[in-house]
Design an enzyme around this catalytic site. Structure first.
Site, PDB file in Angstrom:
ATOM      1  N   LYS A 164       0.747  -1.262  -0.063  1.00 19.09           N
ATOM      2  CA  LYS A 164      -0.146   0.004   0.035  1.00 19.09           C
ATOM      3  C   LYS A 164       0.940   1.391   0.092  1.00 19.09           C
ATOM      4  O   LYS A 164       0.457   2.219  -0.547  1.00 19.09           O
ATOM      5  CB  LYS A 164      -0.817   0.075   1.354  1.00 19.09           C
ATOM      6  CG  LYS A 164      -2.419  -0.869   1.162  1.00 19.09           C
ATOM      7  CD  LYS A 164      -3.137  -0.688   2.173  1.00 19.09           C
ATOM      8  CE  LYS A 164      -4.412  -1.230   2.066  1.00 19.09           C
ATOM      9  NZ  LYS A 164      -4.281  -2.831   2.095  1.00 19.09           N
ATOM     10  N   GLU A 193     -10.656   6.920   2.789  1.00 15.36           N
ATOM     11  CA  GLU A 193     -11.456   6.206   3.426  1.00 15.36           C
ATOM     12  C   GLU A 193     -10.658   4.893   3.829  1.00 15.36           C
ATOM     13  O   GLU A 193      -9.584   4.696   2.898  1.00 15.36           O
ATOM     14  CB  GLU A 193     -12.884   5.997   2.670  1.00 15.36           C
ATOM     15  CG  GLU A 193     -12.640   4.862   1.775  1.00 15.36           C
ATOM     16  CD  GLU A 193     -12.371   5.318   0.059  1.00 15.36           C
ATOM     17  OE1 GLU A 193     -12.771   6.567  -0.189  1.00 15.36           O
ATOM     18  OE2 GLU A 193     -11.636   4.789  -0.557  1.00 15.36           O
ATOM     19  N   SER A 198       1.984  -9.891  -0.391  1.00 12.22           N
ATOM     20  CA  SER A 198       1.564  -8.169  -0.327  1.00 12.22           C
ATOM     21  C   SER A 198       1.873  -7.676   1.016  1.00 12.22           C
ATOM     22  O   SER A 198       2.022  -6.604   0.959  1.00 12.22           O
ATOM     23  CB  SER A 198       0.053  -8.289  -0.662  1.00 12.22           C
ATOM     24  OG  SER A 198      -0.679  -9.013  -0.015  1.00 12.22           O
TER      25      SER A 198
HETATM   26  C1  LIG Z   1      -4.904  -4.065   1.623  1.00  3.45           C
HETATM   27  C2  LIG Z   1      -4.333  -5.130   1.238  1.00  3.45           C
HETATM   28  C3  LIG Z   1      -4.637  -6.146   0.497  1.00  3.45           C
HETATM   29  C4  LIG Z   1      -5.725  -6.040  -0.639  1.00  3.45           C
HETATM   30  O1  LIG Z   1      -5.779  -4.831  -1.460  1.00  3.45           O
HETATM   31  P1  LIG Z   1      -5.652  -5.119  -2.845  1.00  3.45           P
HETATM   32  O2  LIG Z   1      -5.835  -3.704  -3.484  1.00  3.45           O
HETATM   33  O3  LIG Z   1      -6.284  -6.051  -3.326  1.00  3.45           O
HETATM   34  O4  LIG Z   1      -4.200  -5.437  -3.360  1.00  3.45           O
HETATM   35  C5  LIG Z   1      -3.761  -7.248   0.273  1.00  3.45           C
HETATM   36  N1  LIG Z   1      -2.700  -7.501   0.960  1.00  3.45           N
HETATM   37  C6  LIG Z   1      -2.357  -6.583   1.965  1.00  3.45           C
HETATM   38  C7  LIG Z   1      -1.252  -6.903   2.788  1.00  3.45           C
HETATM   39  C8  LIG Z   1      -3.038  -5.447   2.270  1.00  3.45           C
HETATM   40  O5  LIG Z   1      -2.729  -4.609   3.274  1.00  3.45           O
END
Ligand SMILES: *Cc1c(COP(=O)(O)O)cnc(C)c1O
Length: 409
Positions: free
Chosen positions: A101, A123, A389
């Protein structure tokens, strides 16, 4: 190519939307008429920097010195042995603040600063996007206001505190179901009257045009790096790429540079929650086209078109909609979509922790879990790239509560 030196500049993509932000029939700009001038201005402002070397060089400075890019591509030796495949993890979990993010927050904040904005609004559902936004607001000396459903404020105490500590103001939204969709409505409403000095920072590949394209462009650095890193390690493309999907930004981030490579299968994993017959977050598999967050896309809604609440063990996948480019890619059959349940994700959370010493975010655990869900013959001898992620630190209290018996001595 030396990724530590190179500056990433996105390129036009064959999957770019049209001028009005349509990916096929999806996307667009479904907002109050009064918001159109602000969106049109942002579209032009973004077009002006989209391929601009100076803009991306400034973003790159913060990526390298603040975020910690390029993120590592790690060959997961133990998983690979266990699965008789070559598993590579793209380590977005190693970024500052613990997830991908921060990428779209840094780049959008640099844009906001260039446009002379004084304030950022956002938001947030569970608060992770709010925390990342508050982080870059502090970094760039911008005022920050975060809209969050009152119900989410109550259940996400720690993230609310983080945002406040970082200097942001948190609005508890009391309307409707007091969750994410109500917070989105309030953020949009606030922007209508304050667009002159305020930048609206959206945290995934969703929202009205140009956000889905802009956030995808920004996050596509993940796949660009991974492609180079894998070329250096293996000299070839991966066979499969797996990423979890909330709104879809980390997935498009890693998929984008591979969508034209016929031999690569991109697989997006939605939150199966308690199962597809119960509560879940599978907008693509179980939703139908509808409008949310200023865009037309697949959406979890009832027969009257009321938006339904999504459910997932992972707060970040708990979004009833999905970015419009994913809706398009699904209908065209370019990306494969599947789901992983809460139980399977928890199992993968423990599996990765104990086999590689990496505690993944619950969101990312969905992508990891899919490695086990595939048939052995589907992955044997294959090179598989998984987008990790985020890291699991934020999930510790929640998981400890669920698994306390399993880890009693
Ligand atoms: C917010 C988040 C997601 C989901 O958001 P995407 O826009 O689908 O990538 C996935 N993994 C983590 C660690 C997050 O914080």
């Amino acid at each position: 190519m030396d990724l530590h030196k190179e500056v990433y500049i996105p390129k036009p993509s064959p999957f770019d939307p049209d001028e009005n932000g349509h990916f096929g029939k999806f996307g667009g700009r479904f907002v109050p008429e009064t918001l159109m001038p602000a969106l049109e201005q942002l579209r032009k402002d973004y077009e002006a920097v989209r391929f601009d070397k100076d803009f991306w060089a400034e973003v790159d400075y913060y990526y390298k010195n603040y975020v910690g890019r390029p993120s590592a591509l790690y060959y997961a030796e133990n998983l690979s042995k266990e699965l008789d495949a070559k598993i590579y993890l793209k380590r977005e979990d190693l970024n500052h603040t613990g997830a991908h993010k921060i990428n779209h927050c840094v780049a959008q904040a640099v844009l906001a600063k260039r446009l002379g904005k004084k304030k950022i609004i956002a938001e947030t559902g569970a608060g992770q996007h709010g925390v990342a936004t508050a982080t870059v607001a502090a970094l760039f000396g911008l005022e920050c206001e975060v809209f969050m459903g009152a119900k989410d404020v109550a259940r996400q105490e720690l993230n609310v505190f983080r945002m406040k500590l970082l200097g942001a103001k948190v609005h508890a939204v009391e309307s409707g179901s007091k969750t994410l969709k109500d917070a989105m409505n309030d953020a949009i409403r606030h922007w209508v009257t304050n667009a002159r000095d305020t930048y609206y920072l959206i945290g995934t590949v969703a929202g009205p045009h140009p956000y889905p394209m802009m956030v995808r462009d920004i996050q596509s650095i993940i796949g660009w790096e991974a492609k180079e890193q894998l070329k250096a390690a293996e000299g070839c493309l991966p066979d499969k790429i797996i990423a979890c999907i909330g709104g879809g930004s980390n997935a498009l981030g890693i998929f984008s540079h591979f969508l034209e490579d016929e031999s690569v299968e991109c697989i997006g994993i939605e939150a199966g929650g308690e199962g597809l017959e119960c509560k879940h977050g599978c907008s693509l598999e179980k939703g139908s086209p509808g409008v949310l967050h200023g865009q037309l896309s697949y959406l979890l809604q009832d027969e009257d078109g009321q938006v339904q609440e999504a459910h997932s063990i992972s707060a970040g996948l708990d979004y009833p909609g999905i970015g419009p480019e994913h809706a398009f890619l699904k209908d065209k059959g370019i990306v494969t979509y599947s789901h992983i349940t809460d139980v399977e994700a928890l199992d993968a959370f423990v599996w990765l922790s104990q086999s590689e010493g990496i505690i993944p975010a619950l969101e990312s655990s969905h992508a990891i879990a899919y490695l086990k869900k595939m048939k052995p013959e589907e992955i044997k001898g294959k090179i598989i790239l998984v987008n990790l992620s985020g890291r699991g630190d934020k999930d510790m209290i929640q998981v400890k509560d669920i698994l306390k018996e399993q880890f009693q001595d």
